[in-house]
Motif scaffolding. Structure first.
Motif, PDB file in Angstrom:
ATOM      1  N   GLN A  44       0.828  -1.199   0.000  1.00 19.15           N
ATOM      2  CA  GLN A  44       0.000   0.000   0.000  1.00 19.15           C
ATOM      3  C   GLN A  44       0.867   1.256   0.000  1.00 19.15           C
ATOM      4  O   GLN A  44       2.069   1.207   0.294  1.00 19.15           O
ATOM      5  N   ARG A  45       0.222   2.387  -0.289  1.00 18.11           N
ATOM      6  CA  ARG A  45       0.931   3.658  -0.356  1.00 18.11           C
ATOM      7  C   ARG A  45       1.725   3.942   0.927  1.00 18.11           C
ATOM      8  O   ARG A  45       2.854   4.411   0.884  1.00 18.11           O
ATOM      9  N   GLU A  46       1.095   3.657   2.065  1.00 15.53           N
ATOM     10  CA  GLU A  46       1.756   3.969   3.348  1.00 15.53           C
ATOM     11  C   GLU A  46       2.936   3.043   3.628  1.00 15.53           C
ATOM     12  O   GLU A  46       3.674   3.269   4.593  1.00 15.53           O
ATOM     13  N   GLU A  47       3.089   2.012   2.796  1.00 16.40           N
ATOM     14  CA  GLU A  47       4.211   1.088   2.963  1.00 16.40           C
ATOM     15  C   GLU A  47       5.357   1.392   2.007  1.00 16.40           C
ATOM     16  O   GLU A  47       6.282   0.580   1.873  1.00 16.40           O
ATOM     17  N   THR A 110      13.336  13.114   8.430  1.00 17.60           N
ATOM     18  CA  THR A 110      12.254  12.324   7.836  1.00 17.60           C
ATOM     19  C   THR A 110      12.386  10.834   8.155  1.00 17.60           C
ATOM     20  O   THR A 110      11.379  10.115   8.164  1.00 17.60           O
ATOM     21  N   ARG A 111      13.619  10.369   8.387  1.00 16.88           N
ATOM     22  CA  ARG A 111      13.867   8.942   8.623  1.00 16.88           C
ATOM     23  C   ARG A 111      13.177   8.082   7.571  1.00 16.88           C
ATOM     24  O   ARG A 111      12.697   6.990   7.860  1.00 16.88           O
ATOM     25  N   PHE A 112      13.084   8.623   6.374  1.00 13.08           N
ATOM     26  CA  PHE A 112      12.465   7.944   5.242  1.00 13.08           C
ATOM     27  C   PHE A 112      10.997   7.589   5.501  1.00 13.08           C
ATOM     28  O   PHE A 112      10.498   6.600   4.966  1.00 13.08           O
ATOM     29  N   SER A 113      10.324   8.368   6.288  1.00 17.05           N
ATOM     30  CA  SER A 113       8.899   8.139   6.493  1.00 17.05           C
ATOM     31  C   SER A 113       8.100   8.911   5.460  1.00 17.05           C
ATOM     32  O   SER A 113       8.258  10.127   5.343  1.00 17.05           O
ATOM     33  N   PRO A 114       7.219   8.229   4.716  1.00 15.54           N
ATOM     34  CA  PRO A 114       6.446   8.926   3.672  1.00 15.54           C
ATOM     35  C   PRO A 114       5.585  10.072   4.223  1.00 15.54           C
ATOM     36  O   PRO A 114       5.274  11.002   3.486  1.00 15.54           O
TER      37      PRO A 114
END
Length: 130
Positions: A44-47, A110-114
């Motif tokens: 999913q997008r959040e993943e 951001t720690r690569f968080s979307p």
């Protein structure tokens, strides 16, 4: 208005290389963090998984899985961000998205968080076969 447009995806065999490009506009003169995310098939997008990022301060960040294989860079004169991907593996398959946060000049927070990225391109498909 921030706009991001990816190109350069395709199909390669394991061990091959691709270069992705993201042309950006709409935030001239503002600090920014630009990043590449990938969304694996069935996810999913959040993943979406962060791959590499570069701030307007020039500092780069990479996911552990791509260190030494992928290189992120930017050409500010051309408003373009590049991702050179070498040694591609089937696990690298997915839709690759360019993302931008235009609030800070660095990316470490951001720690690569979307969820920190409000602006996204449409994506470009990368398929790596074994």
């Amino acid at each position: 208005q921030v706009q991001l447009l990816e190109s350069g995806g395709g199909s390669v065999q394991s061990g091959g290389s691709l270069r992705l490009s993201c042309t950006f506009s709409g935030f001239t003169g503002r600090p920014y963090c630009l990043a590449w995310f990938r969304q694996a098939p069935g996810k999913q997008r959040e993943e979406r998984e962060g791959v590499a990022a570069i701030g307007s301060n020039g500092i780069t960040t990479y996911a552990d899985s791509v260190k030494g294989l992928f290189t992120i860079s930017q050409d500010r004169a051309a408003n373009t961000m590049l991702l050179q991907m070498n040694g591609l593996k089937p696990d690298d398959t997915g839709m690759y998205y360019c993302a931008a946060d235009v609030s800070r000049a660095y990316c470490s927070y951001t720690r690569f968080s979307p969820r920190y990225f409000d602006n996204w391109g449409q994506g470009t498909q990368v398929t790596v076969s074994s």
